[in-house]
Design a protein around this motif. Sequence first.
Motif, short mmCIF file in Angstrom:
data_model
loop_
_atom_site.label_atom_id
_atom_site.label_comp_id
_atom_site.label_asym_id
_atom_site.label_seq_id
_atom_site.Cartn_x
_atom_site.Cartn_y
_atom_site.Cartn_z
N SER A 127 14.89 84.24 107.85
CA SER A 127 14.90 82.78 107.96
C SER A 127 14.91 82.14 106.57
N PHE A 128 14.11 82.70 105.67
CA PHE A 128 14.04 82.20 104.30
C PHE A 128 15.40 82.32 103.62
N CYS A 129 16.03 83.47 103.76
CA CYS A 129 17.35 83.71 103.14
C CYS A 129 18.40 82.77 103.72
N LEU A 130 18.34 82.53 105.02
CA LEU A 130 19.30 81.64 105.67
C LEU A 130 19.12 80.21 105.17
N ALA A 131 17.88 79.78 105.00
CA ALA A 131 17.61 78.43 104.47
C ALA A 131 18.15 78.29 103.05
N ALA A 132 18.00 79.34 102.25
CA ALA A 132 18.51 79.31 100.87
C ALA A 132 20.04 79.22 100.85
N LEU A 133 20.68 79.98 101.73
CA LEU A 133 22.15 79.97 101.81
C LEU A 133 22.66 78.60 102.23
N CYS A 134 22.05 78.00 103.23
CA CYS A 134 22.46 76.67 103.71
C CYS A 134 22.21 75.61 102.64
N SER A 135 21.13 75.77 101.87
CA SER A 135 20.82 74.82 100.79
C SER A 135 21.94 74.81 99.75
N VAL A 136 22.42 75.98 99.39
CA VAL A 136 23.51 76.08 98.42
C VAL A 136 24.76 75.36 98.94
N PHE A 137 25.04 75.54 100.22
CA PHE A 137 26.21 74.90 100.83
C PHE A 137 26.11 73.38 100.76
N PHE A 138 24.96 72.82 101.17
CA PHE A 138 24.81 71.36 101.21
C PHE A 138 24.81 70.75 99.80
N VAL A 139 24.19 71.43 98.84
CA VAL A 139 24.19 70.93 97.46
C VAL A 139 25.62 70.94 96.91
N PHE A 140 26.36 72.01 97.18
CA PHE A 140 27.77 72.11 96.75
C PHE A 140 28.59 70.96 97.35
N LEU A 141 28.32 70.66 98.63
CA LEU A 141 29.01 69.57 99.31
C LEU A 141 28.70 68.23 98.62
N GLY A 142 27.44 68.04 98.27
CA GLY A 142 27.04 66.80 97.61
C GLY A 142 27.63 66.64 96.22
N LEU A 143 27.75 67.74 95.48
CA LEU A 143 28.26 67.68 94.11
C LEU A 143 29.77 67.44 94.05
N PHE A 144 30.52 68.06 94.97
CA PHE A 144 31.98 68.08 94.83
C PHE A 144 32.77 67.38 95.94
N PHE A 145 32.15 67.12 97.09
CA PHE A 145 32.93 66.57 98.20
C PHE A 145 32.30 65.32 98.84
N SER A 146 31.33 64.70 98.15
CA SER A 146 30.65 63.55 98.74
C SER A 146 31.61 62.36 98.91
N ASP A 147 32.55 62.18 97.97
CA ASP A 147 33.52 61.07 98.08
C ASP A 147 34.34 61.19 99.37
N SER A 148 34.89 62.37 99.58
CA SER A 148 35.73 62.59 100.77
C SER A 148 34.91 62.45 102.05
N LEU A 149 33.68 62.91 102.00
CA LEU A 149 32.82 62.86 103.17
C LEU A 149 32.51 61.41 103.57
N VAL A 150 32.28 60.56 102.57
CA VAL A 150 32.01 59.14 102.85
C VAL A 150 33.20 58.50 103.54
N ARG A 151 34.40 58.81 103.08
CA ARG A 151 35.60 58.25 103.73
C ARG A 151 35.74 58.78 105.16
N MET A 152 35.44 60.05 105.36
CA MET A 152 35.51 60.63 106.70
C MET A 152 34.53 59.96 107.66
N LEU A 153 33.40 59.50 107.13
CA LEU A 153 32.38 58.85 107.96
C LEU A 153 32.76 57.42 108.34
#
Length: 437
Positions: A89-115
């Motif tokens: 569970s700990f490892c899975l939380a770490a993996l998902c954290s990396v994904f969401f941070v990556f999304l915030g750093l590089f794809f937040s602009d596109s995500l806002v438009r999609m919303l």
Amino acid sequence: MNNVFKEFLKYVSLNICGQMVYSCYTLADTFFVSADMGAKGLTALNLAFPVFCILSGTGLMIGMGGSTNYTIQKSRGEEEAANRIFTSSFCLAALCSVFFVFLGLFFSDSLVRMLGADDTMFSMTHTYLRVLLLFSPAFLFNHLFQCFVRNDGNPSLSTKAMVTGSCANILLDYIFIFPLGMGIFGAIFATGLAPVISMIILSAYGIAKKNQFHLVKEIQITKRISVILSSGIPSFLTEATSGIVMLLFNFIILRLTGNTGVAAFSIVTVVSLVVVAIYTGLSQGIQPVLSKNYGIQNQANVKAVLNYSIMTMLLLSGVIYSVIFFHASLIAFLFNSEQNRQLQEFAVTGLRLYFMACPFIGLNIVLSTYLTSTEHPVPAQIISLSRGCILLIPIAFLLSTLFRMTGVWCAYPVTECCVSFIGSILFLFTLKNARKK
């Protein structure tokens, strides 16, 4: 039987109180943003909130899925297997954290438009969303540790951490938005600090070495992650459903009434998050008790906890809907700082129609938790998926086309009612099969 009732009361009361306070910081966010930024602020919050629900749902999926299996293994005396579940569970939380941070750093602009944010709403929504995603590790690990501490026999500490973090968020919200004038950034910065503060409280449990769960070497992590996800998907979908409802309804309402309708829906949304949080508190309270008694094969106690849960759910539903129905005008007024008449009318009607879903939401969440806690994840997943997209999407489009805004408000209760019917059939079928074994 008397002991299981006391245990039920202890876990459920603590978790409902904790979840109510936890959801209050969403209310505070919305209230302070509305007071400072008006309808535009409400719209920005509502456009970004689906991602918050996905993030929260991911944390609960890992935490609830992992802690459910942890409790079952622990009740059977399998300490090593229980610790492997925590490690995975700990490892899975770490993996998902990396994904969401990556999304915030590089794809937040596109995500806002999609919303669905237009040029007037882009800046506010982007600020809120990007900071939210950068704080994702705090949200995910806070959910993980809260679930495991609660299932490790310390629900009071889990509740204390949740309440402390939420109260700190409300205080910081006020300080950042008004005296410091930090605007929408202040709102999300305060929200992001809340799980950090909560984890500081929880860390005392580990520092004092009272915890029975530990990180161990795990060589079959993929296999155990699949078990965690299987058990945790219903919890994810319970939260994600709120996000899916927001995303879908935002697009429909923007087409029907524009930003004013979305602002009105944001009032319905923030109340919905509180309502769902209460039912989530009920489900989180019954899960450790169900899993433990199921693990030791005490079917009488499992049945008793289910009965207590349904009676509690019905009582809560009656109280919740009565409060919303008779105080809809006041609730809408509190978040309508600009005293927009059209927004007020939309919100009052929406509150009264939308929350006719209350008893059905409660029943669906209780049934999903029961089925997951007794190692029947597939019917629980069917219930959750039906709530989230299978039925909701076509019903929302059909009713909004036929009845416009009235159809939008009624789509949610109609969906939850249909799912309750399906869920009851699945529950009875599962019960029948279990008796044959």
